[in-house]
Design a protein around this motif. Sequence first.
Motif, PDB file in Angstrom:
ATOM      1  N   HIS A   1       5.779   7.353   1.173  1.00 51.59           N
ATOM      2  CA  HIS A   1       4.524   7.853   0.624  1.00 51.59           C
ATOM      3  C   HIS A   1       4.823   8.892  -0.457  1.00 51.59           C
ATOM      4  O   HIS A   1       5.613   9.818  -0.220  1.00 51.59           O
ATOM      5  CB  HIS A   1       3.668   8.469   1.732  1.00 51.59           C
ATOM      6  N   TYR A   2       4.172   8.755  -1.600  1.00 56.51           N
ATOM      7  CA  TYR A   2       4.498   9.565  -2.772  1.00 56.51           C
ATOM      8  C   TYR A   2       3.275  10.321  -3.279  1.00 56.51           C
ATOM      9  O   TYR A   2       2.145   9.813  -3.237  1.00 56.51           O
ATOM     10  CB  TYR A   2       5.059   8.691  -3.888  1.00 56.51           C
ATOM     11  N   THR A   3       3.526  11.540  -3.777  1.00 59.02           N
ATOM     12  CA  THR A   3       2.497  12.387  -4.356  1.00 59.02           C
ATOM     13  C   THR A   3       2.858  12.680  -5.805  1.00 59.02           C
ATOM     14  O   THR A   3       3.984  13.105  -6.090  1.00 59.02           O
ATOM     15  CB  THR A   3       2.389  13.713  -3.584  1.00 59.02           C
TER      16      THR A   3
ATOM     17  N   SER B   1       8.412  12.312  -2.739  1.00 60.13           N
ATOM     18  CA  SER B   1       8.237  11.876  -1.355  1.00 60.13           C
ATOM     19  C   SER B   1       9.250  12.555  -0.447  1.00 60.13           C
ATOM     20  O   SER B   1      10.397  12.780  -0.836  1.00 60.13           O
ATOM     21  CB  SER B   1       8.401  10.361  -1.257  1.00 60.13           C
TER      22      SER B   1
ATOM     23  N   THR C   1       0.818  -1.210   0.000  1.00 56.38           N
ATOM     24  CA  THR C   1       0.000   0.000   0.000  1.00 56.38           C
ATOM     25  C   THR C   1       0.854   1.263   0.000  1.00 56.38           C
ATOM     26  O   THR C   1       0.324   2.376  -0.008  1.00 56.38           O
ATOM     27  CB  THR C   1      -0.919   0.024   1.229  1.00 56.38           C
ATOM     28  N   ASP C   2       2.184   1.098   0.039  1.00 55.25           N
ATOM     29  CA  ASP C   2       3.092   2.236  -0.035  1.00 55.25           C
ATOM     30  C   ASP C   2       4.372   1.766  -0.726  1.00 55.25           C
ATOM     31  O   ASP C   2       4.388   0.713  -1.368  1.00 55.25           O
ATOM     32  CB  ASP C   2       3.366   2.823   1.352  1.00 55.25           C
ATOM     33  N   HIS C   3       5.449   2.529  -0.587  1.00 53.20           N
ATOM     34  CA  HIS C   3       6.701   2.198  -1.279  1.00 53.20           C
ATOM     35  C   HIS C   3       7.861   2.035  -0.290  1.00 53.20           C
ATOM     36  O   HIS C   3       8.998   2.395  -0.584  1.00 53.20           O
ATOM     37  CB  HIS C   3       7.030   3.279  -2.307  1.00 53.20           C
ATOM     38  N   GLU C   4       7.589   1.457   0.870  1.00 57.36           N
ATOM     39  CA  GLU C   4       8.650   1.236   1.839  1.00 57.36           C
ATOM     40  C   GLU C   4       9.704   0.301   1.254  1.00 57.36           C
ATOM     41  O   GLU C   4       9.401  -0.771   0.750  1.00 57.36           O
ATOM     42  CB  GLU C   4       8.088   0.645   3.128  1.00 57.36           C
TER      43      GLU C   4
END
Length: 318
Positions: free
Chosen positions: A135-137, A130, A91-94
Amino acid sequence: MKFQLVLLSLIALSPARALSQSVTGQSPLTRQALCLDFVPDPGVRIYDAAVPAPCVDPVTGEVWVYCSNGPTRYVSTSTDGLNFAPPWTPTDHENDPRCTLMPYPDTNGQPWWRLYRYHIAYDAFISSRSSDGIHYTPERGFRYVPPASDGNVGVHHLFHDSAGDTHLFYIADMGGPTHGVRRALSTDGGETFEFVADNVLGDMGTGSANQHVDPKFIRLPDGRLRLFTMHQGGHPATAGSVWAGEIYSFTSSDDGRTFHLDEGVRLACPDFTQFEVWSLNDPWVVHLPNGKYRMYIAGLIPDGAGGYSFSILSATAR
């Protein structure tokens, strides 16, 4: 927050310049040299998955591998890099190695990251931003619009040189007469890229399935860059009868200005003797906490039901 403890080096500014590009024959490095002699690891890392993207968590030493099964993305973790937990949908880019720590701090003096990706509908590379690497926008605009002659664009990878410039290597004209790796360069901190060269690895025009593709870089402790590629061998794989896909490497001793083809083959299907492997694709090498190098790669293997499917395999070098 569990991602990275980053010591961001402030890189001295230098005048913007395009780098020369050449491949000047084979390096004198031997197969026993650093990060060249890969031996398959026993077993399978992740079943029914392809396109591995591995990363080592710098805090815990855990290995994270992002992968996919068709359009569905997964991630899995391992404490030893060999035995992985059941994959889950991220659900994120960890600890996602496809994300790039940028060479300069932001306006507040803090490290920041970008996730570059090719958008087929725009025929351009776009990006997300980020401040924590997790977390990325999405950002506005295009980072790079390839030349029209590049046609279909495939796998890409980036690295920063010591001057802080960002190099984008990508496959272009997939299936066409100029199929091969291109290079674009950013001298403005990764904001925009300009085309530098085609035929980067000297194999353009050698015919279908004879090019070096799937380019992925790793920085060696002595500062050199090593580029790993897949070479299909002039023919596609036919599971059960004809194998395809050898892994080669190129080395740069001048910060990415030139790349030399290393002697020999890093990995091939017959190297795996525990089970049949009919195709190798998308190699990606990481540096493990114990000092060794491990390649994660998609291998086409028997699925146990009379067919074949891709799974994530690995091979380790010292």
